[in-house]
Design a protein around this motif. Structure first.
Motif, PDB file in Angstrom:
ATOM      1  N   SER A   1      40.877  38.283  41.153  1.00  0.00           N
ATOM      2  CA  SER A   1      39.695  37.700  41.790  1.00  0.00           C
ATOM      3  C   SER A   1      38.496  38.633  41.681  1.00  0.00           C
ATOM      4  CB  SER A   1      39.992  37.385  43.262  1.00  0.00           C
ATOM      5  OG  SER A   1      40.309  38.561  43.973  1.00  0.00           O
ATOM      6  N   THR A   2      38.739  39.946  41.760  1.00  0.00           N
ATOM      7  CA  THR A   2      37.649  40.911  41.642  1.00  0.00           C
ATOM      8  C   THR A   2      37.012  40.855  40.266  1.00  0.00           C
ATOM      9  OG1 THR A   2      38.726  42.386  43.231  1.00  0.00           O
ATOM     10  CG2 THR A   2      37.042  43.350  41.804  1.00  0.00           C
TER      11      THR A   2
ATOM     12  N   SER B   1      34.332  48.414  42.060  1.00  0.00           N
ATOM     13  CA  SER B   1      35.223  47.654  42.931  1.00  0.00           C
ATOM     14  C   SER B   1      36.196  48.568  43.660  1.00  0.00           C
ATOM     15  CB  SER B   1      36.002  46.611  42.116  1.00  0.00           C
ATOM     16  OG  SER B   1      35.126  45.712  41.479  1.00  0.00           O
TER      17      SER B   1
END
Length: 465
Positions: A88-89, A101
C-alpha cells in the motif's frame, strides 16, 4: 596518561566492533584493560562489582523488552502484515520514496513512545519488503532506520517521551516541551538534510546498477499466503502499540502507586520485596503494549502466524538475546570507563569551553560518545556540570528551556559511534556489518551533531525559543 588510557580503551573497542568482533567479548577486555593500566588491584573488583553489576542490571530491566520486540517483529513478518503495508505504501508514495516511508514509520513509533530498540525489531520486516520491492540496496536500511528512530524524534521534537528528552527536565526544572520552536527547527534540519543524503546514496547505487543484494543473512521469510490483509488491519498492531504504551505510561503509576510490595510465599520469614514503580513504569508500559500488539496480530492472522511460529519464535528470541547482550556489555563498558580517573580529566577539560551553550553541547556529546550511550553520557555530564551550566546560562540571559533542548539534542549526536549499543543492535538485527552499513549511520550522526550547533546559532541570531 590517565586520559590516554581511556582513549585507548575507547579506540580499541570501536576498532573491534567495526571489524566485526563480538562486543560481548571485547567490551570487558577493553574496560578491564584500561583498569589494569590504571590500577591492577582493581581489575577483579571492577569486573564483578561494576561491569557485571551494570551489565546484569541492564538485562534485568530490558531483556523482556528486547524479546517481546523481537517476537512482535516476527509475527508482523509471518502474518504478511509487513508485505501488506509495503504494497500500500508503494501505491501511495511510489517506489522512489521508499526511504522516506521507512523514516516516517520509525518517527511515528518513537514519537509515540515506543523504545528505539523495539522500533528496530518492528520496522525491519517492513524495510526489507519495501527495499526489496524498490530494488534499493539492503545495506542502506540501517542508515534509514537510524535517521527515523535515533535522531529528531528521540530528542529534538518537543514532547517526545524518549528518555533523552526526559532526563534534562530534572536538572533544569523544565518539561518535555522545552524550547518547542528550536526543537522543531532542529528536527526539520535533521530530516531534510538526512533524506537528501540517503537519497543521494540511493541514486548512486542505482546508477552503478546495484540492486537489493544477494546471499544476505537474517532475511525475513517470504510471505507464502495468497491474499494480503487490508492495510488498515495491518497497521492496527503498530497503532495499538503506540496508543497502549501511552495509556499504560500514565495508568500504571496511578494503579500501583509509588511502590508495590509483597511477601514471597516461601519457608521461613523472608523480608517483603519492595518495587519502586516509578523506576519501572515506563518499561512495564512498553512490555504491556507489545503484548497487546502481538495478541492483535494473532487475532487477525492466527493461521499464517502459527504455521511457522515455532521456528520463527526461536529465531526472534535468539536475535533478542544477541542484541540485548551486546548492548548490556556496552553498558558495563561505559560504567567502568566513567569510573576511571581519565574520564574525570575529560570532564574537567570540557569545563574550559567559554560559551555556555557550546560548552554544554560539546560536554554532553563527548561524554555520550565515550560511554557509547546518549542517556548515560548526558546523565554523567549533567550530574557533574549542571550547576555550572545553569549559573553560566543565567549570567548570559539564556532560558533554562534552551539548556534543556541543547542537552537533549547533543546527547544523540556522537553517541552513535561504532561501539554504541543501539548501533550494534541495529546491525545485528539487519544481518549487516559495520563495514557494509556503518558509513551511513555515521553520516546521520554527523548531521545530528551539526544540527545542535545550527540550533544554537538560530537562538543567538533570533532569540527564538
Amino acid at each position: 596518561m590517565a586520559f590516554l588510557i581511556v582513549l585507548a580503551a575507547l579506540c580499541f573497542l570501536m576498532l573491534a566492533a567495526y571489524r566485526g568482533y563480538s562486543v560481548i567479548l571485547f567490551a570487558p577486555i577493553a574496560a578491564l584493560g584500561a583498569v589494569l593500566l590504571t590500577d591492577p588491584t582493581l581489575v577483579a573488583p571492577m569486573f564483578t562489582g561494576l561491569f557485571m553489576d551494570k551489565m546484569v542490571g541492564f538485562l534485568k530491566l530490558y531483556f523482556p523488552v528486547f524479546m517481546l520486540g523481537a517476537v512482535f517483529g516476527k509475527v508482523i513478518e509471518l502474518s504478511g502484515f509487513s508485505k501488506a503495508i509495503v504494497a500500500s505504501t508503494i501505491g501511495l508514495v511510489g517506489r522512489s520514496r521508499a526511504m522516506l516511508s521507512i523514516v516516517l514509520v520509525c518517527a511515528l513509533l518513537t514519537y509515540g513512545g515506543v523504545s528505539l530498540f523495539v522500533v528496530v525489531f518492528a520496522v525491519y520486516p517492513f524495510a526489507v519488503e519495501l527495499f526489496r520491492e524498490s530494488n534499493i540496496p539492503k545495506r542502506l536500511i540501517p542508515g534509514t532506520i537510524a535517521l527515523g528512530a535515533f535522531t529528531f524524534t528521540m530528542d529534538s521534537l518537543p514532547g517526545t517521551p524518549q528518555i533523552q528528552n526526559i532526563i534534562p527536565a530534572s536538572f533544569f526544572g523544565t518539561t518535555a516541551w522545552a524550547a518547542p520552536w528550536l526543537g522543531t527547527l532542529g528536527a526539520l534540519f535533521i530530516l531534510v538534510v538526512g533524506m537528501l543524503y540517503l537519497e543521494s546514496r540511493r541514486r548512486k547505487a542505482a546508477a552503478a546498477g546495484e540492486g537489493y543484494g544477494e546471499n544476505l543473512i537474517n532475511e525475513p521469510a517470504p510471505f507464502d499466503g495468497s491474499k494480503l490483509a487490508h492495510p488498515l488491519i495491518a497497521l492496527l498492531p503498530l497503532v495499538l502499540v503506540g496508543i497502549a504504551n501511552l495509556a499504560f505510561t500514565h495508568g500504571i503509576p496511578r494503579f500501583y502507586g509509588h511502590t508495590q510490595s509483597f511477601v514471597p510465599a516461601v519457608i521461613g520469614d523472608p523480608p517483603p520485596v519492595v518495587q519502586e514503580v516509578s523506576k519501572v513504569a515506563a518499561i512495564w508500559a512498553v512490555e504491556g503494549a507489545l503484548l497487546l500488539g502481538i495478541l492483535c496480530v494473532l487475532l487477525f492472522a492466527w493461521r499464517p502466524v502459527t504455521k511457522h511460529f515455532a521456528e520463527g519464535s526461536k529465531a526472534a528470541v535468539s536475535g533478542a538475546l544477541l542484541a540485548s547482550m551486546n548492548t548490556a556489555s556496552e553498558y558495563g563498558f561505559g560504567a567502568v570507563i566513567a569510573a576511571l580517573p581519565g574520564f574525570r580529566v575529560v570532564a574537567d577539560a570540557l569545563r574550559a569551553v567559554p560559551n555556555p551553550l557550546i560548552n554544554e553541547a560539546v560536554s554532553v556529546t563527548s561524554l555520550a560518545g565515550i560511554t557509547g550511550s546518549a542517556s548515560g553520557g548526558m546523565s554523567i555530564a549533567l550530574a557533574a556540570m549542571a550547576d555550572t551550566f545553569v549559573q553560566n546560562a543565567k549570567a548570559a540571559g539564556i532560558p533554562m528551556d534552551v539548556l534543556h533542548r541543547i542537552a537533549a539534542m547533543a546527547s544523540g549526536g556522537m553517541d552513535t559511534l561504532p561501539h554504541n549499543g543501539a548501533v550494534i543492535t541495529l546491525l545485528a538485527v539487519t544481518g549487516l556489518t559495520h563495514r557494509q552499513s556503518y558509513r551511513d549511520v555515521f553520516a546521520v550522526t554527523l548531521i545530528k551533531t551539526v544540527a545542535v550547533f545550527v540550533v544554537i546559532g538560530v537562538f543567538y541570531v533570533t532569540g527564538l525559543v
